[in-house]
Design an enzyme around this catalytic site. Structure first.
Site, PDB file in Angstrom:
ATOM      1  N   SER A 170      -8.053   4.705   1.064  1.00  0.00           N
ATOM      2  CA  SER A 170      -7.372   5.867   1.629  1.00  0.00           C
ATOM      3  C   SER A 170      -6.953   6.802   0.509  1.00  0.00           C
ATOM      4  O   SER A 170      -6.676   6.352  -0.615  1.00  0.00           O
ATOM      5  CB  SER A 170      -6.132   5.441   2.410  1.00  0.00           C
ATOM      6  OG  SER A 170      -5.395   6.566   2.863  1.00  0.00           O
TER       7      SER A 170
ATOM      8  N   TYR B  27       2.393   0.447   2.596  1.00  0.00           N
ATOM      9  CA  TYR B  27       1.025   0.777   2.998  1.00  0.00           C
ATOM     10  C   TYR B  27       0.291   1.506   1.885  1.00  0.00           C
ATOM     11  O   TYR B  27      -0.835   1.143   1.527  1.00  0.00           O
ATOM     12  CB  TYR B  27       1.046   1.630   4.260  1.00  0.00           C
ATOM     13  CG  TYR B  27      -0.321   2.164   4.632  1.00  0.00           C
ATOM     14  CD1 TYR B  27      -1.264   1.344   5.253  1.00  0.00           C
ATOM     15  CD2 TYR B  27      -0.681   3.480   4.334  1.00  0.00           C
ATOM     16  CE1 TYR B  27      -2.521   1.818   5.574  1.00  0.00           C
ATOM     17  CE2 TYR B  27      -1.933   3.962   4.661  1.00  0.00           C
ATOM     18  CZ  TYR B  27      -2.853   3.136   5.278  1.00  0.00           C
ATOM     19  OH  TYR B  27      -4.098   3.606   5.582  1.00  0.00           O
TER      20      TYR B  27
END
Length: 256
Positions: free
Chosen positions: A134, A147
């Site tokens: 990501s 995260y």
């Protein structure tokens, strides 16, 4: 027939990756912990694909073993390690069990799966791996700290493994999407945040970008022009500024 293993395949990017692999004529082994996976299996079979659904919790070693068992010892040609878990809110407000689940899914079990499949691929001298990292891994994740940290791990793990494999015949590609229209924000408890309410990328576009990059053996790819700009800026903007920018996106309205 190419054997493609796709994790997190019950919805979102993983589902779209499964559809692309099916269109390519691959045999599919799909894994997720969501019973909706069986509906995906039936749908793809109805379109003529050869599909096996493995309902397993990939935050556990047992889940990884179940997925590997589903391959029946056959050579995996394409591994798309897409399964992941998110977690929003301030670090001190996060539930410890939730933190452990994010790390177990995104880091521990994904690493174990990658290691075991990559070893098999390297032994026979061929294979392609796609890791869903990501652009979140490129910046401090205020109000999404755990995260973002796990995605930073996956991004760098991907590039490191790729370099080590070198001329082995095995390629590793890191897909780095930005916010995407999936169940992620609901499951992460981030619906009432600016990013949760914003317009997001189409998961089909993101999957297509990553799938094509994997097929050509690219090192990594960022899906979407705005995300490419953001990724580029992360290399020049100070971390303190990046953390504040991320806070503006991820901080819940009721925390302001």
């Amino acid at each position: 027939m190419t054997l493609a293993v796709i994790t997190g395949a019950s919805s979102g990017i993983g589902l779209e990756l499964a559809r692309l692999a099916a269109e390519d004529g691959s045999e599919l082994i799909l894994c997720a912990d969501d019973p909706q996976l069986h509906e995906v299996e039936e749908d793809l079979r109805g379109q003529g694909a050869t599909v096996t659904a493995c309902l397993a919790d990939l935050s556990t070693e047992e889940g990884v073993e179940a997925l590997l068992s589903a391959t029946g010892g056959r050579a995996v040609d394409h591994l798309m390690a897409n399964a992941g878990r998110g977690l929003g809110h301030a670090f001190l407000d996060q539930d410890e069990a939730g933190i452990e689940a994010v790390i177990a899914t995104n880091v521990t079990a994904t690493t174990l799966l990658l290691h075991r499949v990559a070893c098999r691929m390297a032994a026979r001298g061929e294979g392609r791996i796609l890791i869903t990292g990501s652009i979140a891994g490129l910046m401090p994740g205020s109000y999404q700290a755990v995260y973002n940290a796990t995605k930073a791990y996956l991004d760098t793990l991907s590039w490191g493994i790729r370099n080590e494999l070198g001329d082995s015949g095995v390629t590793v590609t890191c897909l780095m999407p930005g916010p995407t229209e999936t169940e992620f924000f609901h499951r992460a408890g981030m619906e009432e945040t600016p990013v949760g309410r914003s317009e997001k990328d189409d998961p089909a576009m993101v999957a297509r970008t990553g799938y094509r990059a994997m097929k050509r053996g690219a090192s990594g790819v960022t899906a979407g022009l705005a995300n490419k700009v953001q990724a580029a800026l992360s290399g020049v903007v100070p971390d303190s500024v990046l953390a504040m920018l991320h806070r503006r996106m991820a901080e819940p309205e009721d925390a302001r």
